[in-house]
Design a protein around this motif. Structure first.
Motif, PDB file in Angstrom:
ATOM      1  N   ALA A  63       0.842 -15.208  -6.227  1.00 40.34           N
ATOM      2  CA  ALA A  63       1.601 -14.712  -7.378  1.00 40.34           C
ATOM      3  C   ALA A  63       0.753 -14.617  -8.639  1.00 40.34           C
ATOM      4  O   ALA A  63       1.262 -14.264  -9.698  1.00 40.34           O
ATOM      5  N   SER A  64      -0.541 -14.910  -8.555  1.00 52.09           N
ATOM      6  CA  SER A  64      -1.409 -14.881  -9.732  1.00 52.09           C
ATOM      7  C   SER A  64      -1.622 -13.450 -10.220  1.00 52.09           C
ATOM      8  O   SER A  64      -1.566 -12.494  -9.439  1.00 52.09           O
ATOM      9  N   LEU A  65      -1.908 -13.316 -11.505  1.00 53.53           N
ATOM     10  CA  LEU A  65      -2.174 -12.001 -12.081  1.00 53.53           C
ATOM     11  C   LEU A  65      -3.442 -11.394 -11.509  1.00 53.53           C
ATOM     12  O   LEU A  65      -3.546 -10.166 -11.370  1.00 53.53           O
ATOM     13  N   ASN A  66      -4.436 -12.231 -11.178  1.00 56.11           N
ATOM     14  CA  ASN A  66      -5.688 -11.732 -10.610  1.00 56.11           C
ATOM     15  C   ASN A  66      -5.445 -11.049  -9.266  1.00 56.11           C
ATOM     16  O   ASN A  66      -5.947  -9.946  -9.011  1.00 56.11           O
ATOM     17  N   ASP A  67      -4.673 -11.702  -8.398  1.00 56.06           N
ATOM     18  CA  ASP A  67      -4.393 -11.114  -7.094  1.00 56.06           C
ATOM     19  C   ASP A  67      -3.503  -9.878  -7.228  1.00 56.06           C
ATOM     20  O   ASP A  67      -3.636  -8.920  -6.465  1.00 56.06           O
ATOM     21  N   ASP A  68      -2.592  -9.903  -8.200  1.00 53.89           N
ATOM     22  CA  ASP A  68      -1.746  -8.738  -8.446  1.00 53.89           C
ATOM     23  C   ASP A  68      -2.600  -7.539  -8.855  1.00 53.89           C
ATOM     24  O   ASP A  68      -2.395  -6.420  -8.367  1.00 53.89           O
ATOM     25  N   ALA A  69      -3.583  -7.773  -9.718  1.00 60.17           N
ATOM     26  CA  ALA A  69      -4.474  -6.691 -10.153  1.00 60.17           C
ATOM     27  C   ALA A  69      -5.322  -6.197  -8.989  1.00 60.17           C
ATOM     28  O   ALA A  69      -5.536  -4.985  -8.830  1.00 60.17           O
ATOM     29  N   ALA A  71      -4.604  -6.265  -5.741  1.00 56.41           N
ATOM     30  CA  ALA A  71      -3.775  -5.487  -4.824  1.00 56.41           C
ATOM     31  C   ALA A  71      -3.462  -4.107  -5.409  1.00 56.41           C
ATOM     32  O   ALA A  71      -3.454  -3.098  -4.683  1.00 56.41           O
ATOM     33  N   THR A  72      -3.212  -4.053  -6.720  1.00 58.85           N
ATOM     34  CA  THR A  72      -2.930  -2.771  -7.377  1.00 58.85           C
ATOM     35  C   THR A  72      -4.123  -1.834  -7.283  1.00 58.85           C
ATOM     36  O   THR A  72      -3.986  -0.648  -6.964  1.00 58.85           O
ATOM     37  N   LEU A  73      -5.321  -2.366  -7.556  1.00 65.09           N
ATOM     38  CA  LEU A  73      -6.529  -1.539  -7.509  1.00 65.09           C
ATOM     39  C   LEU A  73      -6.869  -1.144  -6.070  1.00 65.09           C
ATOM     40  O   LEU A  73      -7.413  -0.062  -5.828  1.00 65.09           O
ATOM     41  N   PHE A  74      -6.560  -2.014  -5.116  1.00 66.36           N
ATOM     42  CA  PHE A  74      -6.804  -1.701  -3.709  1.00 66.36           C
ATOM     43  C   PHE A  74      -5.998  -0.465  -3.303  1.00 66.36           C
ATOM     44  O   PHE A  74      -6.539   0.485  -2.725  1.00 66.36           O
ATOM     45  N   LEU A  75      -4.711  -0.456  -3.616  1.00 71.21           N
ATOM     46  CA  LEU A  75      -3.898   0.705  -3.228  1.00 71.21           C
ATOM     47  C   LEU A  75      -4.204   1.921  -4.099  1.00 71.21           C
ATOM     48  O   LEU A  75      -4.108   3.062  -3.632  1.00 71.21           O
ATOM     49  N   ALA A  76      -4.595   1.689  -5.352  1.00 79.72           N
ATOM     50  CA  ALA A  76      -4.980   2.812  -6.214  1.00 79.72           C
ATOM     51  C   ALA A  76      -6.239   3.488  -5.684  1.00 79.72           C
ATOM     52  O   ALA A  76      -6.362   4.716  -5.734  1.00 79.72           O
ATOM     53  N   GLY A  77      -7.171   2.685  -5.166  1.00 75.08           N
ATOM     54  CA  GLY A  77      -8.381   3.252  -4.582  1.00 75.08           C
ATOM     55  C   GLY A  77      -8.069   4.089  -3.353  1.00 75.08           C
ATOM     56  O   GLY A  77      -8.661   5.160  -3.139  1.00 75.08           O
ATOM     57  N   ILE A  78      -7.139   3.611  -2.525  1.00 75.31           N
ATOM     58  CA  ILE A  78      -6.716   4.383  -1.351  1.00 75.31           C
ATOM     59  C   ILE A  78      -6.083   5.699  -1.799  1.00 75.31           C
ATOM     60  O   ILE A  78      -6.380   6.769  -1.258  1.00 75.31           O
ATOM     61  N   ALA A  79      -5.197   5.623  -2.793  1.00 70.75           N
ATOM     62  CA  ALA A  79      -4.534   6.828  -3.303  1.00 70.75           C
ATOM     63  C   ALA A  79      -5.548   7.809  -3.880  1.00 70.75           C
ATOM     64  O   ALA A  79      -5.422   9.028  -3.707  1.00 70.75           O
ATOM     65  N   TYR A 170       4.105  -1.015  -2.338  1.00 77.23           N
ATOM     66  CA  TYR A 170       3.593  -2.252  -2.913  1.00 77.23           C
ATOM     67  C   TYR A 170       4.741  -3.238  -3.073  1.00 77.23           C
ATOM     68  O   TYR A 170       5.601  -3.071  -3.926  1.00 77.23           O
ATOM     69  N   ARG A 171       4.739  -4.260  -2.221  1.00 78.11           N
ATOM     70  CA  ARG A 171       5.734  -5.332  -2.337  1.00 78.11           C
ATOM     71  C   ARG A 171       5.184  -6.322  -3.357  1.00 78.11           C
ATOM     72  O   ARG A 171       4.497  -7.287  -3.009  1.00 78.11           O
ATOM     73  N   ARG A 172       5.548  -6.097  -4.595  1.00 81.09           N
ATOM     74  CA  ARG A 172       4.832  -6.746  -5.679  1.00 81.09           C
ATOM     75  C   ARG A 172       5.290  -8.153  -6.013  1.00 81.09           C
ATOM     76  O   ARG A 172       4.493  -9.000  -6.379  1.00 81.09           O
ATOM     77  N   HIS A 173       6.571  -8.429  -5.906  1.00 85.77           N
ATOM     78  CA  HIS A 173       7.098  -9.691  -6.423  1.00 85.77           C
ATOM     79  C   HIS A 173       7.283 -10.728  -5.322  1.00 85.77           C
ATOM     80  O   HIS A 173       7.669 -10.411  -4.197  1.00 85.77           O
ATOM     81  N   ARG A 174       7.006 -11.970  -5.661  1.00 85.00           N
ATOM     82  CA  ARG A 174       7.167 -13.067  -4.711  1.00 85.00           C
ATOM     83  C   ARG A 174       8.309 -13.972  -5.138  1.00 85.00           C
ATOM     84  O   ARG A 174       8.593 -14.105  -6.323  1.00 85.00           O
ATOM     85  N   MET A 188       3.208   1.131   9.394  1.00 87.40           N
ATOM     86  CA  MET A 188       2.114   1.282  10.348  1.00 87.40           C
ATOM     87  C   MET A 188       1.073   0.187  10.153  1.00 87.40           C
ATOM     88  O   MET A 188       0.534  -0.348  11.122  1.00 87.40           O
ATOM     89  N   THR A 189       0.785  -0.132   8.891  1.00 86.65           N
ATOM     90  CA  THR A 189      -0.146  -1.219   8.581  1.00 86.65           C
ATOM     91  C   THR A 189       0.424  -2.041   7.427  1.00 86.65           C
ATOM     92  O   THR A 189       1.163  -1.518   6.584  1.00 86.65           O
ATOM     93  N   ARG A 190       0.040  -3.334   7.382  1.00 88.84           N
ATOM     94  CA  ARG A 190       0.483  -4.223   6.310  1.00 88.84           C
ATOM     95  C   ARG A 190      -0.740  -5.018   5.828  1.00 88.84           C
ATOM     96  O   ARG A 190      -1.401  -5.706   6.623  1.00 88.84           O
ATOM     97  N   TRP A 191      -1.051  -4.902   4.535  1.00 89.37           N
ATOM     98  CA  TRP A 191      -2.274  -5.467   3.968  1.00 89.37           C
ATOM     99  C   TRP A 191      -1.955  -6.531   2.923  1.00 89.37           C
ATOM    100  O   TRP A 191      -0.989  -6.414   2.176  1.00 89.37           O
ATOM    101  N   ARG A 192      -2.823  -7.549   2.849  1.00 88.70           N
ATOM    102  CA  ARG A 192      -2.715  -8.576   1.811  1.00 88.70           C
ATOM    103  C   ARG A 192      -4.088  -8.707   1.159  1.00 88.70           C
ATOM    104  O   ARG A 192      -5.105  -8.831   1.847  1.00 88.70           O
ATOM    105  N   VAL A 193      -4.120  -8.704  -0.184  1.00 93.39           N
ATOM    106  CA  VAL A 193      -5.379  -8.678  -0.927  1.00 93.39           C
ATOM    107  C   VAL A 193      -5.437  -9.839  -1.916  1.00 93.39           C
ATOM    108  O   VAL A 193      -4.482 -10.078  -2.656  1.00 93.39           O
ATOM    109  N   SER A 194      -6.576 -10.537  -1.916  1.00 91.49           N
ATOM    110  CA  SER A 194      -6.785 -11.674  -2.828  1.00 91.49           C
ATOM    111  C   SER A 194      -8.168 -11.582  -3.452  1.00 91.49           C
ATOM    112  O   SER A 194      -9.085 -10.972  -2.880  1.00 91.49           O
ATOM    113  N   CYS A 195      -8.327 -12.188  -4.609  1.00 91.54           N
ATOM    114  CA  CYS A 195      -9.631 -12.251  -5.267  1.00 91.54           C
ATOM    115  C   CYS A 195     -10.462 -13.399  -4.695  1.00 91.54           C
ATOM    116  O   CYS A 195      -9.933 -14.457  -4.373  1.00 91.54           O
TER     117      CYS A 195
END
Length: 264
Positions: A63-69, A71-79, A170-174, A188-195
């Motif tokens: 739930a940290s802001l770092n991991d939220d950022a 995950a956001t950048l990960f999907l933004a890069g894919i987009a 993006y399932r953003r909230h915990r 089809m795929t489910r990803w989890r991203v951490s710093c």
């Protein structure tokens, strides 16, 4: 003895559901996948990349802001890579507009490639995403929601297949530190991203950010976890180079070097 009408109705419903699922799978296989360009990732993905007509879910590792950022950048890069591949616009739907535009532009998705949509509730955001997918004119659709049940994800998967457009959810909230990916989904795929800490440099400065990227689940494939370097200006990830393969930092001359040279 003839079968009952209720039994026949149930059998017909089950048959239709299976046929529809088969049609969806056939469409997915006919849509090109987007590879990451990293063999250690693409070789482990069942389709060699991200399905261009499928639903893909992303969540932060905590739930940290770092991991939220991250995950956001990960999907933004894919987009950004989907947008560059198709030369089309990305639709990003959410309930609260809190995106940092300069950060998104640093991973390759500038304002000219983004179409924002805002809904009052998750149900509105999901409806916007479904309509955008079925339109078929977008490079990618992103939606941020607190929750989405099995029915909602199944509808998104079908819409992505019908519109031949990738869907990033993006399932953003915990809630109470429970991972959003613990609930069932048709993705089809489910990803989890951490710093994770970046590599220490041989000179003063900050190294390229690193993420722990976990593929929690994929259809027809196994999960895996890799440490990768964050997206570059074109949305591309990278495998960290071993220290022995890095360019050595030039040795800085100082007063002692001069004294040694004079003595020689």
């Amino acid at each position: 003895m003839p079968a009952s009408s209720s039994h026949l109705a149930l059998s017909a419903t089950d048959t239709v559901a299976r046929l529809r699922e088969a049609v969806v799978q056939t469409r997915i296989l006919s849509i090109p996948s987007l590879p990451f360009g990293i063999s250690s990732v693409d070789d482990r993905l069942a389709s060699g990349g991200l399905d261009g007509g499928g639903l893909h879910e992303i969540a932060a590792g905590s739930a940290s802001l770092n991991d939220d950022a991250a995950a956001t950048l990960f999907l933004a890069g894919i987009a950004a890579r989907f947008a560059a591949e198709a030369d089309q616009t990305v639709c990003w739907a959410m309930t609260a507009f809190d995106l940092y535009a300069p950060g998104l532009e640093q991973v390759g998705i500038g304002p000219a490639k983004l179409l924002y949509a805002q809904g009052r509730k998750d149900v509105d955001v999901l409806a916007i995403a479904e309509d955008a997918l079925r339109d078929g004119s977008l490079a990618c659709v992103i939606a941020e929601v607190k929750s989405a049940d099995m029915t909602a994800t199944r509808r998104l998967q079908l819409a992505a297949s019908d519109g031949q457009t990738p869907m990033l959810l993006y399932r953003r909230h915990r809630t109470r530190d429970r991972c959003p990916l613990s609930s069932p989904s048709s993705a089809m795929t489910r990803w989890r991203v951490s710093c994770v800490p970046s590599e220490r440099l041989a000179w003063p400065g900050v190294g390229r950010p690193r993420w722990q990227v976990e593929l929690v689940r994929q259809r027809n494939g196994d999960p895996f976890s890799l440490e990768l370097e964050a997206c570059d200006a074109k949305g591309r990830l990278a495998v960290p180079a071993p220290s022995r393969d890095r360019t050595a930092a030039p040795r800085r001359a100082d007063a002692r070097d001069g004294a040694i040279n004079r003595a020689a």
